[in-house]
Design a protein around this motif. Sequence first.
Motif, mmCIF file in Angstrom:
data_model
loop_
_atom_site.group_PDB
_atom_site.id
_atom_site.type_symbol
_atom_site.label_atom_id
_atom_site.label_comp_id
_atom_site.label_asym_id
_atom_site.label_seq_id
_atom_site.Cartn_x
_atom_site.Cartn_y
_atom_site.Cartn_z
ATOM 1 N N ALA A 139 -7.427 -8.310 1.733
ATOM 2 C CA ALA A 139 -8.827 -8.256 2.143
ATOM 3 C C ALA A 139 -8.982 -8.590 3.622
ATOM 4 O O ALA A 139 -10.089 -8.644 4.138
ATOM 5 C CB ALA A 139 -9.682 -9.212 1.302
ATOM 6 N N GLY A 140 -7.855 -8.830 4.291
ATOM 7 C CA GLY A 140 -7.881 -9.063 5.728
ATOM 8 C C GLY A 140 -7.794 -7.760 6.499
ATOM 9 O O GLY A 140 -7.795 -6.664 5.924
ATOM 10 N N PHE A 141 -7.677 -7.869 7.797
ATOM 11 C CA PHE A 141 -7.735 -6.707 8.686
ATOM 12 C C PHE A 141 -6.658 -5.659 8.383
ATOM 13 O O PHE A 141 -6.948 -4.550 7.912
ATOM 14 C CB PHE A 141 -7.638 -7.202 10.128
ATOM 15 N N ILE A 142 -5.406 -5.993 8.622
ATOM 16 C CA ILE A 142 -4.345 -4.996 8.461
ATOM 17 C C ILE A 142 -4.124 -4.697 6.986
ATOM 18 O O ILE A 142 -3.923 -3.544 6.584
ATOM 19 C CB ILE A 142 -3.043 -5.469 9.134
ATOM 20 N N GLY A 143 -4.199 -5.730 6.154
ATOM 21 C CA GLY A 143 -3.992 -5.532 4.725
ATOM 22 C C GLY A 143 -5.016 -4.612 4.101
ATOM 23 O O GLY A 143 -4.674 -3.753 3.273
ATOM 24 N N ALA A 144 -6.289 -4.757 4.452
ATOM 25 C CA ALA A 144 -7.328 -3.881 3.889
ATOM 26 C C ALA A 144 -7.103 -2.436 4.313
ATOM 27 O O ALA A 144 -7.257 -1.510 3.501
ATOM 28 C CB ALA A 144 -8.708 -4.363 4.331
ATOM 29 N N ASN A 145 -6.740 -2.232 5.563
ATOM 30 C CA ASN A 145 -6.426 -0.883 6.002
ATOM 31 C C ASN A 145 -5.231 -0.326 5.228
ATOM 32 O O ASN A 145 -5.191 0.860 4.884
ATOM 33 C CB ASN A 145 -6.146 -0.866 7.505
ATOM 34 N N PHE A 146 -4.253 -1.174 4.949
ATOM 35 C CA PHE A 146 -3.085 -0.749 4.184
ATOM 36 C C PHE A 146 -3.487 -0.328 2.774
ATOM 37 O O PHE A 146 -2.983 0.672 2.236
ATOM 38 C CB PHE A 146 -2.068 -1.885 4.137
ATOM 39 N N VAL A 147 -4.379 -1.073 2.149
ATOM 40 C CA VAL A 147 -4.857 -0.721 0.816
ATOM 41 C C VAL A 147 -5.550 0.642 0.845
ATOM 42 O O VAL A 147 -5.276 1.515 0.015
ATOM 43 C CB VAL A 147 -5.800 -1.805 0.261
ATOM 44 N N HIS A 148 -6.456 0.851 1.807
ATOM 45 C CA HIS A 148 -7.149 2.139 1.924
ATOM 46 C C HIS A 148 -6.154 3.281 2.083
ATOM 47 O O HIS A 148 -6.278 4.333 1.427
ATOM 48 C CB HIS A 148 -8.098 2.102 3.129
ATOM 49 N N GLN A 149 -5.181 3.110 2.978
ATOM 50 C CA GLN A 149 -4.214 4.169 3.230
ATOM 51 C C GLN A 149 -3.321 4.420 2.013
ATOM 52 O O GLN A 149 -2.993 5.567 1.704
ATOM 53 C CB GLN A 149 -3.349 3.810 4.442
ATOM 54 N N THR A 150 -2.946 3.361 1.314
ATOM 55 C CA THR A 150 -2.091 3.515 0.141
ATOM 56 C C THR A 150 -2.792 4.324 -0.942
ATOM 57 O O THR A 150 -2.216 5.251 -1.530
ATOM 58 C CB THR A 150 -1.684 2.136 -0.398
ATOM 59 N N LEU A 151 -4.036 4.012 -1.203
ATOM 60 C CA LEU A 151 -4.773 4.738 -2.240
ATOM 61 C C LEU A 151 -4.998 6.196 -1.851
ATOM 62 O O LEU A 151 -4.955 7.093 -2.699
ATOM 63 C CB LEU A 151 -6.106 4.051 -2.508
ATOM 64 N N ALA A 152 -5.223 6.433 -0.559
ATOM 65 C CA ALA A 152 -5.456 7.804 -0.097
ATOM 66 C C ALA A 152 -4.188 8.643 -0.137
ATOM 67 O O ALA A 152 -4.234 9.840 -0.482
ATOM 68 C CB ALA A 152 -6.022 7.778 1.318
ATOM 69 N N ASP A 153 -3.061 8.032 0.203
ATOM 70 C CA ASP A 153 -1.820 8.791 0.366
ATOM 71 C C ASP A 153 -0.936 8.798 -0.876
ATOM 72 O O ASP A 153 -0.042 9.645 -0.982
ATOM 73 C CB ASP A 153 -1.011 8.221 1.537
ATOM 74 N N ARG A 154 -1.174 7.866 -1.819
ATOM 75 C CA ARG A 154 -0.278 7.714 -2.965
ATOM 76 C C ARG A 154 -1.088 7.654 -4.262
ATOM 77 O O ARG A 154 -1.437 6.577 -4.745
ATOM 78 C CB ARG A 154 0.576 6.455 -2.798
ATOM 79 N N PRO A 155 -1.368 8.814 -4.816
ATOM 80 C CA PRO A 155 -2.222 8.858 -6.010
ATOM 81 C C PRO A 155 -1.611 8.178 -7.226
ATOM 82 O O PRO A 155 -2.333 7.850 -8.183
ATOM 83 C CB PRO A 155 -2.415 10.359 -6.255
ATOM 84 N N ASP A 156 -0.286 7.931 -7.200
ATOM 85 C CA ASP A 156 0.357 7.268 -8.338
ATOM 86 C C ASP A 156 0.317 5.753 -8.238
ATOM 87 O O ASP A 156 0.785 5.057 -9.143
ATOM 88 C CB ASP A 156 1.816 7.716 -8.425
ATOM 89 N N ALA A 157 -0.235 5.229 -7.151
ATOM 90 C CA ALA A 157 -0.181 3.782 -6.905
ATOM 91 C C ALA A 157 -1.384 3.061 -7.496
ATOM 92 O O ALA A 157 -2.515 3.555 -7.441
ATOM 93 C CB ALA A 157 -0.104 3.508 -5.413
ATOM 94 N N SER A 158 -1.118 1.871 -8.039
ATOM 95 C CA SER A 158 -2.185 0.917 -8.338
ATOM 96 C C SER A 158 -1.922 -0.326 -7.502
ATOM 97 O O SER A 158 -0.771 -0.657 -7.222
ATOM 98 C CB SER A 158 -2.231 0.568 -9.821
ATOM 99 N N VAL A 159 -2.980 -1.004 -7.088
ATOM 100 C CA VAL A 159 -2.860 -2.094 -6.123
ATOM 101 C C VAL A 159 -3.558 -3.340 -6.650
ATOM 102 O O VAL A 159 -4.718 -3.276 -7.084
ATOM 103 C CB VAL A 159 -3.480 -1.694 -4.767
ATOM 104 N N THR A 160 -2.842 -4.454 -6.615
ATOM 105 C CA THR A 160 -3.463 -5.756 -6.818
ATOM 106 C C THR A 160 -3.472 -6.473 -5.484
ATOM 107 O O THR A 160 -2.435 -6.597 -4.826
ATOM 108 C CB THR A 160 -2.682 -6.597 -7.845
ATOM 109 N N VAL A 161 -4.650 -6.922 -5.072
ATOM 110 C CA VAL A 161 -4.807 -7.657 -3.820
ATOM 111 C C VAL A 161 -4.926 -9.143 -4.156
ATOM 112 O O VAL A 161 -5.781 -9.537 -4.955
ATOM 113 C CB VAL A 161 -6.062 -7.196 -3.051
ATOM 114 N N LEU A 162 -4.049 -9.936 -3.553
ATOM 115 C CA LEU A 162 -4.154 -11.395 -3.663
ATOM 116 C C LEU A 162 -4.611 -11.926 -2.317
ATOM 117 O O LEU A 162 -3.912 -11.761 -1.313
ATOM 118 C CB LEU A 162 -2.808 -12.009 -4.048
ATOM 119 N N ASP A 163 -5.777 -12.533 -2.294
ATOM 120 C CA ASP A 163 -6.335 -13.004 -1.025
ATOM 121 C C ASP A 163 -7.113 -14.286 -1.269
ATOM 122 O O ASP A 163 -7.878 -14.383 -2.239
ATOM 123 C CB ASP A 163 -7.257 -11.937 -0.412
ATOM 124 N N LYS A 164 -6.925 -15.245 -0.391
ATOM 125 C CA LYS A 164 -7.614 -16.531 -0.512
ATOM 126 C C LYS A 164 -9.081 -16.426 -0.110
ATOM 127 O O LYS A 164 -9.884 -17.323 -0.386
ATOM 128 C CB LYS A 164 -6.902 -17.570 0.357
#
Length: 331
Positions: free
Chosen positions: A9-34
Motif C-alpha cells: 500500500a506504499g508508493f513503489i509497492g502499490a505501483n507494483f500491485v497495479h502492474q502485476t494485476l495488469a500484466d499477469r492475469p494468472d496472479a493473485s496478490v496478498t498485500v501485507l502493510d502496516k
Amino acid sequence: MRALITGGAGFIGANFVHQTLADRPDASVTVLDKLTYAGNPASLAGLDERVTLVEGDIADPELVDALVKDADLVVHFAAESHNDNSLNDPSPFVTTNLVGTFTLLEAVRRHQVRYHHISTDEVYGDLELNDPERFTEHTPYNPSSPYSSTKAGSDLLVRAWVRSFGIEATISNCSNNYGPYQHIEKFIPRQITNLIDGVRPKLYGAGQNVRDWIHVRDHNTAVWKIIDAGRIGETYLIGADGEKNNKEVVELVLELMGHDPEDYEHVADRPGHDLRYAIDNTRLREELGWEPQFEDFRTGLADTIRWYQENQDWWRPQKAEVEAKYAAQGQ
C-alpha cells in the motif's frame, strides 16, 4: 501464482500491485502493510478481487508465517524509508528494516518460497559530484544514515540466508523513484503539490546534491525481470541513467507547471546529506535485457505532474499535516 507483497500500500509497492494485476492475469496478490503514514489503502482502490489487503506488521512472526505459507512468491517492499525521519527517531527503522526482514526470511526458509528483496542505492553511501564512477553490484557498502544502514543490514541478512540456508532469493538496489502514489513528504511530490497550492517549492541548501532518478514503472518492470530470469543469490542494480541535481529537478518542475524556473526558496540543508548517487545498470541490461520506458526524465516528470494534478483527492488529506511538520523544522 500467489504473490505476497509487503508494503504493497506504499508508493513503489502499490505501483507494483497495479502492474502485476495488469500484466499477469494468472496472479493473485496478498498485500501485507502496516498502514503507517506511508501506506495508503486508497492506493489500491478499484482493484479487482484478486487483491487481498491484510493490515499487519512484517515483524509479527505468526502473521507472517501464515501468509508466507500460502504464497508462491514474496516481494519485500515494506520499509521505513524517509531519511529525515530516521534522523529524528531511528528506532522504527531498526524494527521494520532489520527485525521485519529477519521475520520474513525465517518464514521463507520454513516454507521454501521464492523471495525478492527490494533495497536502495543509499546502502553504498555517496559519490563525489565530479566522480566519474557509478555504483555497481561490487561497490562496498558505506551507509550514512539510520535508514540506509538498516537497509544495508537487511541486504546482508538476505545474503546470509541464501548462503547459510539455501533460500531462493534475489536482491535489487534501486535509485530514487518518482511517479504516482508517492507520499507528498518526498522531494518531487512535495514540490508539485506546493505549486498546485500556490506555494513556492523548497530546496535543501544549494541544491547541488545529485540523484539518479527512475520512474516507478520502470523500477517495477525491472523487478519482474529479476524475479523471472535473475540468478538466485545475485544482486541487480536498477537505474535509468537519470542523474539530476536537486536544483535541476525543482527548476524543471517549475517550468513544466508554467512558472519561473527560479521561483523557489532555499531551506537549511539536511544533516549528513549525501552528495551523489549514480547507478551502473549494465548487469540488468546485458544479462536480463531490461530497458526503461521513461528514458527521458522530462517526459516521466510531466507524466507524474499530470497524475498529481488529476488525483488531488488522493494526496490532499495528507497535505496540511506534512507541511506543518516541515514548518516546525524550519523547512
